[in-house]
Design a protein around this motif. Structure first.
Motif, PDB file in Angstrom:
ATOM      1  N   ASN A  93      -7.462   1.612  -1.773  1.00  0.00           N
ATOM      2  CA  ASN A  93      -7.706   0.788  -2.964  1.00  0.00           C
ATOM      3  C   ASN A  93      -7.732  -0.696  -2.623  1.00  0.00           C
ATOM      4  O   ASN A  93      -7.116  -1.124  -1.647  1.00  0.00           O
ATOM      5  CB  ASN A  93      -6.613   1.036  -4.009  1.00  0.00           C
ATOM      6  N   ALA A  94      -8.414  -1.472  -3.436  1.00  0.00           N
ATOM      7  CA  ALA A  94      -8.391  -2.927  -3.266  1.00  0.00           C
ATOM      8  C   ALA A  94      -6.940  -3.391  -3.391  1.00  0.00           C
ATOM      9  O   ALA A  94      -6.252  -3.052  -4.347  1.00  0.00           O
ATOM     10  CB  ALA A  94      -9.261  -3.581  -4.327  1.00  0.00           C
ATOM     11  N   GLY A  95      -6.484  -4.147  -2.402  1.00  0.00           N
ATOM     12  CA  GLY A  95      -5.085  -4.583  -2.377  1.00  0.00           C
ATOM     13  C   GLY A  95      -4.267  -3.845  -1.337  1.00  0.00           C
ATOM     14  O   GLY A  95      -3.278  -4.360  -0.836  1.00  0.00           O
ATOM     15  N   ASP A  96      -4.685  -2.621  -1.011  1.00  0.00           N
ATOM     16  CA  ASP A  96      -3.990  -1.858   0.027  1.00  0.00           C
ATOM     17  C   ASP A  96      -4.660  -2.105   1.373  1.00  0.00           C
ATOM     18  O   ASP A  96      -5.822  -2.504   1.431  1.00  0.00           O
ATOM     19  CB  ASP A  96      -4.015  -0.358  -0.294  1.00  0.00           C
ATOM     20  N   SER A  97      -3.931  -1.873   2.440  1.00  0.00           N
ATOM     21  CA  SER A  97      -4.539  -2.087   3.755  1.00  0.00           C
ATOM     22  C   SER A  97      -3.944  -1.141   4.784  1.00  0.00           C
ATOM     23  O   SER A  97      -2.883  -0.546   4.553  1.00  0.00           O
ATOM     24  CB  SER A  97      -4.351  -3.540   4.196  1.00  0.00           C
ATOM     25  N   GLU A 130       2.081 -11.413  -0.781  1.00  0.00           N
ATOM     26  CA  GLU A 130       1.958 -12.166   0.484  1.00  0.00           C
ATOM     27  C   GLU A 130       1.894 -11.228   1.688  1.00  0.00           C
ATOM     28  O   GLU A 130       1.975 -11.671   2.826  1.00  0.00           O
ATOM     29  CB  GLU A 130       3.142 -13.127   0.659  1.00  0.00           C
ATOM     30  N   ARG A 131       1.793  -9.922   1.433  1.00  0.00           N
ATOM     31  CA  ARG A 131       1.753  -8.883   2.480  1.00  0.00           C
ATOM     32  C   ARG A 131       3.080  -8.756   3.213  1.00  0.00           C
ATOM     33  O   ARG A 131       3.139  -8.250   4.326  1.00  0.00           O
ATOM     34  CB  ARG A 131       0.632  -9.120   3.535  1.00  0.00           C
ATOM     35  N   HIS A 132       4.163  -9.231   2.603  1.00  0.00           N
ATOM     36  CA  HIS A 132       5.482  -9.082   3.221  1.00  0.00           C
ATOM     37  C   HIS A 132       6.049  -7.708   2.880  1.00  0.00           C
ATOM     38  O   HIS A 132       5.950  -7.253   1.744  1.00  0.00           O
ATOM     39  CB  HIS A 132       6.456 -10.173   2.734  1.00  0.00           C
ATOM     40  N   PHE A 133       6.656  -7.104   3.879  1.00  0.00           N
ATOM     41  CA  PHE A 133       7.234  -5.767   3.709  1.00  0.00           C
ATOM     42  C   PHE A 133       8.371  -5.802   2.691  1.00  0.00           C
ATOM     43  O   PHE A 133       9.248  -6.654   2.762  1.00  0.00           O
ATOM     44  CB  PHE A 133       7.760  -5.278   5.075  1.00  0.00           C
ATOM     45  N   LEU A 134       8.327  -4.894   1.713  1.00  0.00           N
ATOM     46  CA  LEU A 134       9.401  -4.789   0.728  1.00  0.00           C
ATOM     47  C   LEU A 134      10.335  -3.636   1.089  1.00  0.00           C
ATOM     48  O   LEU A 134      11.523  -3.809   1.269  1.00  0.00           O
ATOM     49  CB  LEU A 134       8.820  -4.555  -0.676  1.00  0.00           C
ATOM     50  N   ARG A 135       9.758  -2.447   1.199  1.00  0.00           N
ATOM     51  CA  ARG A 135      10.556  -1.248   1.534  1.00  0.00           C
ATOM     52  C   ARG A 135       9.593  -0.102   1.792  1.00  0.00           C
ATOM     53  O   ARG A 135       8.401  -0.207   1.494  1.00  0.00           O
ATOM     54  CB  ARG A 135      11.499  -0.892   0.381  1.00  0.00           C
ATOM     55  N   MET A 136      10.108   0.980   2.322  1.00  0.00           N
ATOM     56  CA  MET A 136       9.287   2.181   2.442  1.00  0.00           C
ATOM     57  C   MET A 136       9.216   2.835   1.060  1.00  0.00           C
ATOM     58  O   MET A 136      10.042   2.577   0.189  1.00  0.00           O
ATOM     59  CB  MET A 136       9.880   3.160   3.466  1.00  0.00           C
ATOM     60  N   HIS A 195      -1.398  18.086   9.177  1.00  0.00           N
ATOM     61  CA  HIS A 195      -0.859  17.436  10.373  1.00  0.00           C
ATOM     62  C   HIS A 195      -0.088  16.162  10.024  1.00  0.00           C
ATOM     63  O   HIS A 195      -0.647  15.229   9.453  1.00  0.00           O
ATOM     64  CB  HIS A 195      -2.025  17.111  11.322  1.00  0.00           C
ATOM     65  N   ASN A 196       1.208  16.158  10.364  1.00  0.00           N
ATOM     66  CA  ASN A 196       2.051  14.984  10.151  1.00  0.00           C
ATOM     67  C   ASN A 196       1.857  14.022  11.321  1.00  0.00           C
ATOM     68  O   ASN A 196       2.204  14.336  12.460  1.00  0.00           O
ATOM     69  CB  ASN A 196       3.514  15.421  10.060  1.00  0.00           C
ATOM     70  N   THR A 197       1.311  12.849  11.049  1.00  0.00           N
ATOM     71  CA  THR A 197       1.052  11.883  12.129  1.00  0.00           C
ATOM     72  C   THR A 197       2.332  11.159  12.563  1.00  0.00           C
ATOM     73  O   THR A 197       2.368  10.539  13.626  1.00  0.00           O
ATOM     74  CB  THR A 197       0.054  10.805  11.665  1.00  0.00           C
ATOM     75  N   HIS A 198       3.388  11.218  11.718  1.00  0.00           N
ATOM     76  CA  HIS A 198       4.641  10.473  11.959  1.00  0.00           C
ATOM     77  C   HIS A 198       4.382   8.964  12.110  1.00  0.00           C
ATOM     78  O   HIS A 198       5.104   8.284  12.825  1.00  0.00           O
ATOM     79  CB  HIS A 198       5.392  11.021  13.182  1.00  0.00           C
ATOM     80  N   LEU A 199       3.352   8.487  11.444  1.00  0.00           N
ATOM     81  CA  LEU A 199       3.021   7.057  11.515  1.00  0.00           C
ATOM     82  C   LEU A 199       3.106   6.444  10.125  1.00  0.00           C
ATOM     83  O   LEU A 199       2.873   7.122   9.122  1.00  0.00           O
ATOM     84  CB  LEU A 199       1.581   6.860  12.007  1.00  0.00           C
ATOM     85  N   THR A 200       3.415   5.151  10.076  1.00  0.00           N
ATOM     86  CA  THR A 200       3.191   4.407   8.833  1.00  0.00           C
ATOM     87  C   THR A 200       1.719   4.033   8.823  1.00  0.00           C
ATOM     88  O   THR A 200       1.243   3.323   9.714  1.00  0.00           O
ATOM     89  CB  THR A 200       4.071   3.149   8.777  1.00  0.00           C
ATOM     90  N   ILE A 201       0.990   4.566   7.857  1.00  0.00           N
ATOM     91  CA  ILE A 201      -0.469   4.420   7.838  1.00  0.00           C
ATOM     92  C   ILE A 201      -0.920   3.275   6.937  1.00  0.00           C
ATOM     93  O   ILE A 201      -1.819   2.513   7.272  1.00  0.00           O
ATOM     94  CB  ILE A 201      -1.116   5.751   7.370  1.00  0.00           C
ATOM     95  N   ILE A 202      -0.263   3.155   5.781  1.00  0.00           N
ATOM     96  CA  ILE A 202      -0.764   2.261   4.734  1.00  0.00           C
ATOM     97  C   ILE A 202       0.285   1.227   4.330  1.00  0.00           C
ATOM     98  O   ILE A 202       1.469   1.535   4.253  1.00  0.00           O
ATOM     99  CB  ILE A 202      -1.146   3.095   3.470  1.00  0.00           C
ATOM    100  N   ASP A 203      -0.182  -0.006   4.093  1.00  0.00           N
ATOM    101  CA  ASP A 203       0.605  -1.009   3.376  1.00  0.00           C
ATOM    102  C   ASP A 203       0.086  -1.003   1.935  1.00  0.00           C
ATOM    103  O   ASP A 203      -1.070  -1.351   1.688  1.00  0.00           O
ATOM    104  CB  ASP A 203       0.415  -2.409   3.985  1.00  0.00           C
ATOM    105  N   TYR A 204       0.940  -0.599   1.035  1.00  0.00           N
ATOM    106  CA  TYR A 204       0.548  -0.394  -0.366  1.00  0.00           C
ATOM    107  C   TYR A 204       1.025  -1.589  -1.182  1.00  0.00           C
ATOM    108  O   TYR A 204       2.202  -1.934  -1.157  1.00  0.00           O
ATOM    109  CB  TYR A 204       1.210   0.907  -0.851  1.00  0.00           C
ATOM    110  N   LEU A 205       0.098  -2.211  -1.880  1.00  0.00           N
ATOM    111  CA  LEU A 205       0.446  -3.383  -2.695  1.00  0.00           C
ATOM    112  C   LEU A 205       1.224  -2.931  -3.922  1.00  0.00           C
ATOM    113  O   LEU A 205       0.715  -2.191  -4.758  1.00  0.00           O
ATOM    114  CB  LEU A 205      -0.828  -4.139  -3.112  1.00  0.00           C
TER     115      LEU A 205
END
Length: 249
Positions: A93-97, A130-136, A195-205
């Motif tokens: 989605n727009a805003g996610d990366s 600001e694209r700063h990490f908040l939490r999982m 398949h579990n990639t065990h990765l953080t894939i998305i930064d969700y706004l």
């Protein structure tokens, strides 16, 4: 033996409508991917702001842009799916990366099976404007995912759930807020390998959904769960959630 001969093609689909304030981060996170076996499709709902001129600046890196009125988010996603020619669908989605510039490359490296899995999934980090990490994300991704996992709620964020294009059916437009929940369950019912990639894939706004929409969304989810898991099971699960919430107070 780890085998890296897979080079699946990803169809990344971004739906936009008056998204000028958040779109650029999304576009840049896609075009800066180090893995190039992908196509980028943007479906715009005839934006009135500068969304289209932002898209235009990147048009040589975008495979397809459609801008026309639609019947909402999921209708636009269905249009995007019709254009997709990749092995996997990713709705960003727009805003996610993407979490990192080499996220797609990392995902591909985790695939050790001889055949491409039907579903790839991973974790989602919540970020602010600001694209700063908040939490999982509050709901944690299960080690092993099946179609029954979503009895507990949407344990994998829609954006971090990549389905094989060949398995995907259109979103059900009777749901205005939670069609992605229903869509993921339907995909998982057909999938043989998840398949579990065990990765953080998305930064969700993290943008607050209005309370009104949240209520409507929860009602829809209840209907979707009753449809897939049966009414008795769904009511039992919800009774447990309500009880837990009350006990926490």
């Amino acid at each position: 033996m780890r085998n890296h001969h897979h080079t699946p093609k990803f169809s990344i689909i971004t739906v936009t409508y008056n998204a000028e304030s958040v779109l650029e981060d999304t576009l840049q996170s896609v075009i800066s991917q180090t893995y190039h076996h992908m196509e980028y499709i943007i479906i715009d709902g005839a934006s009135k702001d500068s969304t289209l001129s932002i898209i235009n600046r990147y048009k040589d890196r975008i495979t397809k842009v459609i801008s026309e009125p639609d019947k909402g988010l999921y209708d636009a996603m269905n249009k995007g799916m019709k254009q997709a020619t990749g092995d996997y669908l990713c709705f960003l989605n727009a805003g996610d990366s993407f979490h990192e510039d080499d996220t797609l490359q990392q995902i591909v490296h985790t695939i050790t099976e001889s055949e491409l899995p039907d579903v790839l999934y991973g974790e989602t980090a919540l970020v602010n404007n600001e694209r700063h990490f908040l939490r999982m994300r509050r709901l944690s991704t299960p080690e092993v995912l099946t179609w029954k996992s979503f009895k507990q709620g949407m344990l994998v964020c829609h954006q971090a759930f990549f389905a094989k294009t060949s398995l995907a059916e259109p979103y059900d437009l009777q749901y205005r807020f939670s069609a992605d929940f229903d869509w993921c369950i339907r995909v998982m019912k057909k999938a043989r390998t998840l398949h579990n990639t065990h990765l953080t894939i998305i930064d969700y706004l993290e943008e607050g959904m209005t309370t009104q929409n949240r209520k409507a969304s929860l009602k829809e989810r209840f209907r979707i769960m009753a449809r897939h898991y049966g009414m008795i099971s769904t009511v039992a699960h919800h009774a447990w959630f309500v009880l837990r919430a009350v006990m926490k107070k």
